[in-house]
Design a protein around this motif. Sequence first.
Motif, mmCIF file in Angstrom:
data_model
loop_
_atom_site.group_PDB
_atom_site.id
_atom_site.type_symbol
_atom_site.label_atom_id
_atom_site.label_comp_id
_atom_site.label_asym_id
_atom_site.label_seq_id
_atom_site.Cartn_x
_atom_site.Cartn_y
_atom_site.Cartn_z
ATOM 1 N N UNK A 103 0.833 -1.318 -0.115
ATOM 2 C CA UNK A 103 0.041 0.058 -0.082
ATOM 3 C C UNK A 103 0.876 1.298 0.199
ATOM 4 N N UNK A 104 1.989 1.248 -0.071
ATOM 5 C CA UNK A 104 2.879 2.233 -0.079
ATOM 6 C C UNK A 104 3.337 2.638 -1.270
ATOM 7 N N UNK A 105 3.716 3.870 -1.501
ATOM 8 C CA UNK A 105 4.102 4.259 -3.008
ATOM 9 C C UNK A 105 5.730 4.632 -2.834
ATOM 10 N N UNK A 106 6.233 3.879 -3.886
ATOM 11 C CA UNK A 106 8.001 3.961 -4.126
ATOM 12 C C UNK A 106 8.219 5.063 -5.178
ATOM 13 N N UNK A 107 8.967 6.059 -4.681
ATOM 14 C CA UNK A 107 9.224 7.092 -6.003
ATOM 15 C C UNK A 107 10.529 6.544 -6.617
ATOM 16 N N UNK A 108 10.406 6.980 -7.965
ATOM 17 C CA UNK A 108 11.454 6.473 -8.951
ATOM 18 C C UNK A 108 11.897 7.604 -9.504
ATOM 19 N N UNK A 109 12.940 8.314 -9.631
ATOM 20 C CA UNK A 109 13.327 9.768 -10.129
ATOM 21 C C UNK A 109 13.789 9.386 -11.692
ATOM 22 N N UNK A 110 13.452 9.913 -12.627
ATOM 23 C CA UNK A 110 13.844 9.715 -13.997
ATOM 24 C C UNK A 110 14.418 10.952 -14.767
ATOM 25 N N UNK A 111 15.517 11.046 -14.878
ATOM 26 C CA UNK A 111 16.302 12.230 -15.536
ATOM 27 C C UNK A 111 16.429 11.970 -17.172
ATOM 28 N N UNK A 112 16.046 13.116 -18.002
ATOM 29 C CA UNK A 112 16.347 13.007 -19.293
ATOM 30 C C UNK A 112 17.582 13.656 -19.637
ATOM 31 N N UNK A 113 18.208 12.884 -20.595
ATOM 32 C CA UNK A 113 19.692 13.439 -21.223
ATOM 33 C C UNK A 113 19.567 13.461 -22.672
ATOM 34 N N UNK A 114 20.211 14.299 -23.328
ATOM 35 C CA UNK A 114 20.045 14.363 -24.882
ATOM 36 C C UNK A 114 20.992 13.335 -25.585
ATOM 37 N N UNK A 115 21.889 12.992 -24.935
ATOM 38 C CA UNK A 115 23.174 12.135 -25.322
ATOM 39 C C UNK A 115 23.014 10.825 -25.481
ATOM 40 N N UNK A 116 24.087 10.010 -25.082
ATOM 41 C CA UNK A 116 24.157 8.655 -24.848
ATOM 42 C C UNK A 116 24.676 8.522 -23.537
ATOM 43 N N UNK A 117 24.638 7.286 -22.817
ATOM 44 C CA UNK A 117 25.256 6.804 -21.632
ATOM 45 C C UNK A 117 26.679 7.249 -21.510
ATOM 46 N N UNK A 118 27.238 7.678 -20.510
ATOM 47 C CA UNK A 118 28.570 8.038 -20.264
ATOM 48 C C UNK A 118 29.325 6.942 -19.540
ATOM 49 N N UNK A 119 30.575 7.121 -19.849
ATOM 50 C CA UNK A 119 31.408 6.037 -18.945
ATOM 51 C C UNK A 119 31.716 6.441 -17.535
ATOM 52 N N UNK A 120 31.629 7.939 -17.274
ATOM 53 C CA UNK A 120 31.968 8.218 -15.965
ATOM 54 C C UNK A 120 30.414 8.332 -14.966
ATOM 55 N N UNK A 121 30.543 8.746 -13.919
ATOM 56 C CA UNK A 121 29.356 8.747 -13.013
ATOM 57 C C UNK A 121 28.642 10.140 -13.013
ATOM 58 N N UNK A 122 29.035 11.032 -13.974
ATOM 59 C CA UNK A 122 28.410 12.112 -13.576
ATOM 60 C C UNK A 122 26.780 12.372 -13.713
ATOM 61 N N UNK A 123 26.216 11.668 -14.724
ATOM 62 C CA UNK A 123 24.776 11.505 -14.802
ATOM 63 C C UNK A 123 24.136 10.712 -13.683
ATOM 64 N N UNK A 124 24.872 9.742 -13.247
ATOM 65 C CA UNK A 124 24.302 8.906 -12.051
ATOM 66 C C UNK A 124 24.599 9.574 -10.686
ATOM 67 N N UNK A 125 25.446 10.525 -10.646
ATOM 68 C CA UNK A 125 25.558 11.152 -9.442
ATOM 69 C C UNK A 125 24.312 12.021 -9.150
ATOM 70 N N UNK A 126 24.011 12.756 -10.461
ATOM 71 C CA UNK A 126 23.017 13.897 -10.468
ATOM 72 C C UNK A 126 21.764 13.244 -10.192
ATOM 73 N N UNK A 127 21.495 12.096 -10.694
ATOM 74 C CA UNK A 127 20.118 11.471 -10.364
ATOM 75 C C UNK A 127 20.165 10.891 -8.876
#
Length: 222
Positions: A103-127
């Motif tokens: 009965x609980x609601x689990x939040x899941x954030x979704x971030x949109x990026x223009x390019x493609x997945x990066x090798x580093x953690x910059x996008x993952x850290x922001x999310x």
Amino acid sequence: MEQSGITAPLSLSDLYDEDELVMISALQHYLYCRRRCALVHIEQQWQENLFTAEGRLMHERVHKPGAESRRKVRVEYSLSLRSLRLGLSGQADIVEFHLQEDGFWLPLPVEYKRGRPKKDDTDRVQLCAQALCLEEMLNCTVPEGALYYGQKQRRYPVVFDQTLRHSTQTAAAALHELLRSEKTPGPEFGPKCGSCSLLPRCLPTAASKKSVATYLHRMVAP
């Protein structure tokens, strides 16, 4: 909405003041290049190029305040986020709330990026920073989120494990330290410079320490 999970209690000595909050997106600037981060957030400089314009247009399409429900999922657009523990604030592109069996609601954030997945953690850290904001705001646990890349037109799941959480907390603390110093780091020319919109203002090759030192040496040499 009812939420599950419990986070560690906050100590007032560990909290940032409201006027100390920094944009979540500054984390990505910091991890991409400390000098770029300082140029934007200390010197208030900005210049667009093709990449930043495409990214801005993508976010404008997503950032439509409101919500919609579809069966066991509620989608919130442009949800305001804040963490006094990390000293961050901003907006999530999308936060999906999934109804669980208990009965609980689990939040899941979704971030949109223009390019493609990066090798580093910059996008993952922001999310991950968005997830930590949600945990603090809703007193819940956010185990994962997703990054949507425009060039691939698909989502990539991101698990918020302890390693990523630690990297995010460390980056947030280092970001605040840089901004408090009010000093812009010197330029370091590298592969990322070519796609940076601030290249014409940063001038990493012309303004490098080595070039300045060589110039001064020539000026005072007998």
